[in-house]
Design an enzyme around this catalytic site. Structure first.
Site, PDB file in Angstrom:
ATOM      1  CG  HIS A   1      -2.324  -0.401   0.869  1.00 20.27           C
ATOM      2  ND1 HIS A   1      -3.422  -0.079   1.598  1.00 20.27           N
ATOM      3  CD2 HIS A   1      -2.781  -1.096  -0.196  1.00 20.27           C
ATOM      4  CE1 HIS A   1      -4.501  -0.554   1.019  1.00 20.27           C
ATOM      5  NE2 HIS A   1      -4.133  -1.189  -0.063  1.00 20.27           N
ATOM      6  CB  CYS A   2       4.062   2.155   0.988  1.00 23.33           C
ATOM      7  SG  CYS A   2       3.339   2.217   2.628  1.00 23.33           S
ATOM      8  CB  ILE A   3       6.508   0.706  -3.167  1.00 23.91           C
ATOM      9  CG1 ILE A   3       7.304   0.511  -1.865  1.00 23.91           C
ATOM     10  CG2 ILE A   3       7.462   0.986  -4.327  1.00 23.91           C
ATOM     11  CD1 ILE A   3       8.141   1.666  -1.411  1.00 23.91           C
TER      12      ILE A   3
END
Ligand SMILES: NC(=O)c1ccc[n+]([C@@H]2O[C@H](COP(=O)([O-])OP(=O)(O)OC[C@H]3O[C@@H](n4cnc5c(N)ncnc54)[C@H](O)[C@@H]3O)[C@@H](O)[C@H]2O)c1
Length: 419
Positions: free
Chosen positions: A260-262
């Site tokens: 859910h970040c990169i």
């Protein structure tokens, strides 16, 4: 009892943060909109990989409580917001959780309170989104009546070396005094703090960190695509290049970028740049390349199935490791999803093996889970190593009787085809 700290959003960031604060002796509570998360924690169950049930039990013994009741904010000294910052269906920043949390805090804001945003977002979120909601909802002024700060979270799930305590943490405030309060708060459980010039710099620094990873992943992915076209062994290229002791940070290609970040954070940068009339060209190219990888894996697998079985229809494919990250129980945005969907659409029979994930549904279909790795590999026509969990020992993979498509450059042996 008034809390030293209330953490808003008890997920992959908020729960480890609460654990660190409790260990440092802060009277800590967590507020979350999810009744499931709260009742699980109250019963001593962790829903976050890397936080053990036993650690939740220690937290509860020390007075930690999780609740869906915003009254827990009353009288709190510090509130840290750790809610999700995902994307809308159109792929644009979705700040609805931050806005929702801000309204809840605004209704309970008191003079002297420190409010910190840790969620990742584009530059200007703290000043232009959070601040007005807090000020209008409370009638108080940031920098005068209460303190407002931004401090991005750098937690790396599964990393046993770098924790919240020993990872340097960027801190910023809406005023010098706000920053001073934030530094005083974090210094209770973080060893090394880095003071940013302002909240926009801190917000942008977090986006740069994750965008740096994303762009470099795209670079090695494209290198893999080109090497495949030209018959060059990309894994050997990477091995050789990585021996340079300076000026080269190694990245590895793979079946796609998950979590859910990169894959999400660069979209915040793209959208923010676009809203200001700036075309971030590196990011556009990276999105395009990264988006191609799951299809590339499917194409390679279908070619292998045709070689082994004559045609992909009815052939048995075993996916090894479906999480987005090695040895982490998290399938958010995992490339295993589009890979499985592509194989199913081509008529293959897909199953998976993953010690961390009990269920895997693709397009409404439940994908069968294999319990025994060796048996499953003996029954498959082709296995695809998607994630390099520790359980996939190089030797065992190399001895597999089925053909193996290795997207991680892990396996050796005559049956192995590398990405
Ligand atoms: N997961 C990571 O490794 C990581 C690392 C660094 C930064 N971040 C960033 O931290 C933020 C949180 O990510 P996460 O992985 O912890 O998310 P998560 O989905 O694991 O947890 C978020 C929690 O917030 C709760 N929540 C949602 N809306 C809420 C609201 N309005 N009020 C209260 N609670 C609410 C959810 O129920 C959930 O329990 C995101 O901005 C993310 O980009 C994540």
């Amino acid at each position: 009892m008034a809390m030293d700290l209330v953490v808003i959003g008890l997920g992959h960031v908020g729960l480890p943060l609460s654990r660190a604060a409790v260990s440092a002796g802060l009277a800590t509570a967590g507020y979350d909109v999810s009744g499931r998360v709260v009742s699980g924690l109250a019963a001593g169950r962790s829903h976050v990989g890397g936080v053990l049930d036993a650690e939740v039990a220690v937290m509860l013994d020390a007075g930690f409580r999780a609740t869906t009741d915003p009254a827990v904010l009353d009288g709190a000294q510090t509130v840290v917001i750790c809610v999700p910052t995902g994307l809308t269906p159109e792929g644009l920043p979705d700040l609805s959780a931050v806005e929702g949390a801000a309204r809840v805090v605004a209704a309970r804001l008191r003079p002297g309170m420190l409010v910190v945003l840790e969620s990742t977002s584009y530059p200007g979120t703290t000043e232009d989104v959070l601040r007005p909601l807090l000020e209008h909802g409370s009638g108080l002024r940031a920098g005068e009546d209460f303190h407002l700060a931004y401090s991005p979270q750098r937690i790396d799930p599964g990393n046993e070396t770098w924790s919240i305590g020993n990872t340097p943490k960027i801190v910023s405030g809406c005023s010098a005094l706000c920053a001073k309060y934030a530094v005083a708060f974090y210094s209770r459980f973080v060893d090394h703090l880095v003071l940013a010039r302002g909240t926009r710099e801190a917000e942008m620094a977090k986006l740069l960190e994750n965008t740096y990873r994303y762009v470099n992943m795209a670079l090695v992915d494209e290198m893999a695509l080109f090497c495949h076209e030209t018959g060059i062994d990309v894994w050997d290229v990477l091995h050789c290049a990585a021996t340079k002791p300076f000026g080269f940070a190694p990245f590895r290609p793979g079946p796609g970028v998950g979590g859910h970040c990169i894959p999400v954070d660069p979209r915040y940068l793209t959208a923010r740049a676009a809203s200001q009339g700036f075309a971030f060209r590196t990011l556009a190219a990276a999105h395009e390349v990264v988006g191609r990888m799951p299809n590339h894996v499917v194409d390679r697998a279908l070619a292998l199935l045709t070689e082994v079985r004559g045609r992909p229809e009815g052939a048995r494919v075993l996916l090894l490791g479906i999480t987005y990250k090695a040895d982490v129980a998290d399938v958010r945005e995992t490339p295993a999803h589009p890979v499985a969907a592509g194989l199913l659409a081509a008529g293959a029979e897909v199953s998976y093996h993953d010690p961390y994930i009990a269920e895997f549904t693709v397009g409404g279909r439940s994908v069968p889970r294999a319990e025994n790795l060796q048996e499953a590999m003996a029954q498959a026509d082709v296995a695809i190593l998607l994630q390099e969990h520790a359980c996939y020992a190089r030797e065992a993979l190399g001895q597999a009787r089925c053909a193996l498509l290795d997207t991680r450059g892990q396996a050796v042996g005559s049956q192995v085809t590398l990405l």
